[in-house]
Design a protein around this motif. Structure first.
Motif, PDB file in Angstrom:
ATOM      1  N   LEU A   1       0.952  -1.027  -0.102  1.00  0.00           N
ATOM      2  CA  LEU A   1      -0.232  -0.196  -0.050  1.00  0.00           C
ATOM      3  C   LEU A   1       0.926   1.243  -0.040  1.00  0.00           C
TER       4      LEU A   1
ATOM      5  N   GLY B   1      -3.355  -0.726  -5.245  1.00  0.00           N
ATOM      6  CA  GLY B   1      -4.143  -0.403  -3.644  1.00  0.00           C
ATOM      7  C   GLY B   1      -5.204  -1.529  -3.857  1.00  0.00           C
ATOM      8  N   MET B   2      -6.013  -1.519  -4.536  1.00  0.00           N
ATOM      9  CA  MET B   2      -6.969  -2.558  -4.591  1.00  0.00           C
ATOM     10  C   MET B   2      -6.641  -4.065  -4.730  1.00  0.00           C
TER      11      MET B   2
ATOM     12  N   LEU C   1      -5.170  -4.816  -1.008  1.00  0.00           N
ATOM     13  CA  LEU C   1      -6.600  -4.900  -0.103  1.00  0.00           C
ATOM     14  C   LEU C   1      -7.284  -6.149  -0.290  1.00  0.00           C
ATOM     15  N   PHE C   2      -7.441  -6.561  -1.668  1.00  0.00           N
ATOM     16  CA  PHE C   2      -7.897  -7.989  -1.892  1.00  0.00           C
ATOM     17  C   PHE C   2      -7.228  -8.964  -1.276  1.00  0.00           C
TER      18      PHE C   2
ATOM     19  N   LEU D   1      -5.328  -8.960   1.319  1.00  0.00           N
ATOM     20  CA  LEU D   1      -5.636  -9.263   2.957  1.00  0.00           C
ATOM     21  C   LEU D   1      -6.921  -9.581   3.090  1.00  0.00           C
ATOM     22  N   ALA D   2      -8.252  -9.285   2.265  1.00  0.00           N
ATOM     23  CA  ALA D   2      -9.506  -9.385   2.451  1.00  0.00           C
ATOM     24  C   ALA D   2      -9.799 -10.919   2.039  1.00  0.00           C
TER      25      ALA D   2
ATOM     26  N   PHE E   1     -11.546   5.335  -3.531  1.00  0.00           N
ATOM     27  CA  PHE E   1     -10.753   3.796  -3.520  1.00  0.00           C
ATOM     28  C   PHE E   1      -9.417   3.828  -3.034  1.00  0.00           C
ATOM     29  N   GLU E   2      -9.007   2.702  -2.737  1.00  0.00           N
ATOM     30  CA  GLU E   2      -7.522   2.296  -2.269  1.00  0.00           C
ATOM     31  C   GLU E   2      -6.561   3.068  -3.296  1.00  0.00           C
ATOM     32  N   GLY E   3      -5.669   3.697  -2.863  1.00  0.00           N
ATOM     33  CA  GLY E   3      -4.534   4.097  -3.657  1.00  0.00           C
ATOM     34  C   GLY E   3      -5.049   5.511  -4.367  1.00  0.00           C
TER      35      GLY E   3
ATOM     36  N   ALA F   1     -14.427  -1.970   3.525  1.00  0.00           N
ATOM     37  CA  ALA F   1     -13.248  -1.929   2.801  1.00  0.00           C
ATOM     38  C   ALA F   1     -12.770  -3.548   2.864  1.00  0.00           C
ATOM     39  N   LEU F   2     -12.787  -4.275   3.937  1.00  0.00           N
ATOM     40  CA  LEU F   2     -12.530  -5.715   4.063  1.00  0.00           C
ATOM     41  C   LEU F   2     -13.511  -6.566   3.541  1.00  0.00           C
ATOM     42  N   PHE F   3     -14.726  -6.527   3.696  1.00  0.00           N
ATOM     43  CA  PHE F   3     -15.701  -7.351   3.271  1.00  0.00           C
ATOM     44  C   PHE F   3     -16.117  -7.026   1.799  1.00  0.00           C
TER      45      PHE F   3
ATOM     46  N   ALA G   1     -14.762  -4.833  -0.572  1.00  0.00           N
ATOM     47  CA  ALA G   1     -13.806  -3.968  -1.236  1.00  0.00           C
ATOM     48  C   ALA G   1     -14.411  -2.787  -1.485  1.00  0.00           C
TER      49      ALA G   1
ATOM     50  N   GLY H   1     -13.855   1.109  -0.899  1.00  0.00           N
ATOM     51  CA  GLY H   1     -13.252   2.126  -0.053  1.00  0.00           C
ATOM     52  C   GLY H   1     -11.631   1.513  -0.035  1.00  0.00           C
TER      53      GLY H   1
ATOM     54  N   LEU I   1      -7.896   1.191   2.928  1.00  0.00           N
ATOM     55  CA  LEU I   1      -7.234   1.556   3.892  1.00  0.00           C
ATOM     56  C   LEU I   1      -6.444   2.890   4.165  1.00  0.00           C
ATOM     57  N   THR I   2      -5.537   3.436   2.889  1.00  0.00           N
ATOM     58  CA  THR I   2      -4.921   4.625   2.988  1.00  0.00           C
ATOM     59  C   THR I   2      -6.022   5.748   2.981  1.00  0.00           C
TER      60      THR I   2
END
Lengths: 267, 231
Positions: free
Chosen positions: A37, A129-130, A133-134, A136-137, B4-6, B97-99, B101, B103, B105-106
């Protein structure tokens, strides 16, 4: 009609619970993701993020055994937001030679090299980034992350609420699903106005259900000696040597690419 | 709407974290105080959070045929106040974000600011002001939820504009562009959410109005008036 019909997408947690990577060290996985990230978001050329995205994609699909089709479907979820924003950035950002332009109502809209570079960079960063995240998720279920949250010294009430919320999200999704199903077979979503009314009834029932359930669960937990802290067993999972080596290789490769492409421009 | 992330570069994602974290800390402080006095509220708050999550994952019927989702923050702010909504909203955003996807984390700091802080505060202020001005309860709820949803998008456009200012005209020019793309397309959806929230409150008043009094959402006298007009 399946669960997807009422939810946004699949719940990624379902896949994480079945993942072969589930029982690996949590901190290693979080470390890899955090590294990806931060490197992705701080890179100045699109090459590093694309490389990170590729590695994370391969790691998730090969080691995590996630079907490729499903993975690509997940990646398309942010597409609308990302593409719209990238187009805005391409038109309004940066300087340099004009590449492409047109006139609308006397206004000149044009994309120049600076704008295009920025747009590509943002696109690549979002992609990296996505995928992080994927990773981890799709490999780490929330249950595993709670112990990590605990070591982060967040307030107890915060973690407590998060854990109970996690449990009840799935309970309420089931309730919402069955109500939606029952309404649907009774033509509750026949037209726009009926749908609005049905949805409002569904939400009301959910609210009342959560209110009543909240009172009940406190009674049942108190009778089992709940004193404001849920304690659970945390398994120790040492990092294996091959995992460590692969991670070091990945970190070294990305850092090298990040350093050598920092002045790279695409167009 | 989630960034979204990034998507947010350099100093901006850190800046939004720096702005959001103190607000969340204040929310947690208030939460801790409430929980210390009324332990029985912990499960209730957790279930409220789960309710917001499920609410925000339900598809709304929309005019254009495409589906969209309510934010749920307007309703939560009216029920629980902005400080607690901010904390619950943060957990919801983390889970999204985790369930799902949605949004990242940063970008969590920026998303927390637009969805869990700005939207609920607007909803709460409108709700309180409207109730004081003695406007019809359902109209106030409708306005609060509609504007909470819409403000979320305006704030998101602003966050994007700050991170990507236009070469000609700076932040304002790119804010106009982002707002044109996101905030205008959101107007019908915001109105939808307002209507949905008002309808939900109508049913809650009919079925279990004592819950609203207990949460101090409405006074007993207003409730009697509402019930009186209905029967």
């Amino acid at each position: 009609m399946d669960r997807q019909a009422i939810c946004i997408t699949n719940i990624l947690d379902d896949y994480a619970l079945l993942s072969p990577l589930r029982y690996r060290n949590n901190y290693l996985k979080i470390g890899i993701v955090t590294f990806g990230l931060l490197m992705g978001v701080s890179s100045t050329s699109p090459i590093t993020p694309i490389l990170i995205a590729l590695s994370m994609f391969l790691a998730t699909v090969l080691f995590g055994a996630i079907p490729v089709r499903f993975y690509l479907k997940l990646l398309s979820a942010p597409a609308v937001f990302v593409l719209l924003s990238v187009v805005v950035i391409a038109f309004f950002f940066g300087t340099g030679g004009e590449l492409f332009g047109f006139d609308i109502l006397g206004y000149r809209f044009s994309i120049n090299t600076g704008g295009l570079n920025m747009a590509l960079l943002v696109l690549a960063r979002t992609l990296s980034g996505m995928t992080c995240l994927f990773f981890l998720a799709l490999t780490t279920p929330m249950v595993e992350l709670f112990s990590v949250l605990k070591t982060m010294k967040l307030p107890d009430s915060f973690i407590e609420i998060s854990m109970m919320m996690y449990r009840y999200i799935f309970v309420f999704l089931e309730v919402a699903w069955s109500i939606r199903y029952a309404q649907n077979v009774r033509l509750g979503y026949r037209d726009w106005w009926t749908s609005l009314r049905s949805l409002a009834m569904l939400c009301t029932t959910l609210f009342l259900r959560s209110w009543e359930q909240g009172e009940k669960i406190f009674v049942s937990m108190s009778s089992r000696c709940y004193d404001g802290k849920l304690v659970f067993f945390e398994e120790r999972r040492p990092i294996r040597i091959n995992e460590m080596m692969l991670t070091c290789l990945y970190v070294a490769a990305i850092t090298l690419v990040w350093y050598s492409t920092r002045d790279f421009v695409f167009v | 709407m989630h960034i979204f992330e990034g998507f947010l570069p350099g100093p901006w994602w850190q800046i939004w974290f720096a702005i959001s974290i103190p607000v969340i800390m204040y929310g947690m402080y208030k939460l801790n105080n409430i929980v210390k006095e009324h332990r029985e509220l912990v499960p209730l708050l957790a279930l409220a959070g789960a309710f917001i999550f499920v609410l925000s994952s339900l598809k709304m019927p929309s005019v254009t045929g495409s589906s969209s989702h309510p934010t749920g923050t307007g309703m939560a702010a009216i029920l629980f106040g902005p400080a607690i909504t901010a904390v619950l909203g943060t957990i919801v955003l983390l889970y999204q974000a985790l369930f799902l996807a949605h949004g990242g984390l940063t970008t969590l700091g920026a998303n927390v600011f637009s969805m869990a802080i700005a939207g609920p505060v607007v909803a709460y202020v409108i709700y309180k002001a409207g109730m004081k001005a003695n406007i019809n309860f359902y109209v106030v709820v409708f306005l609060a939820a509609t504007l909470a949803n819409w403000v979320t998008y305006v704030v998101t456009s602003f966050e994007l504009a700050l991170a990507f200012p236009a070469e000609v005209g700076g932040v304002m020019a790119s804010f106009k562009a982002f707002a044109l793309v996101f905030a205008t397309t959101q107007v019908p959806l915001a109105i939808m959410e307002g209507a949905l929230t008002a309808l939900i409150f109508k049913y809650v008043v009919q079925v279990k109005s004592d819950a609203l009094v207990e949460l101090k959402v409405i006074k007993d006298s207003t409730l009697r008036k509402l019930k009186g007009t209905m029967s």
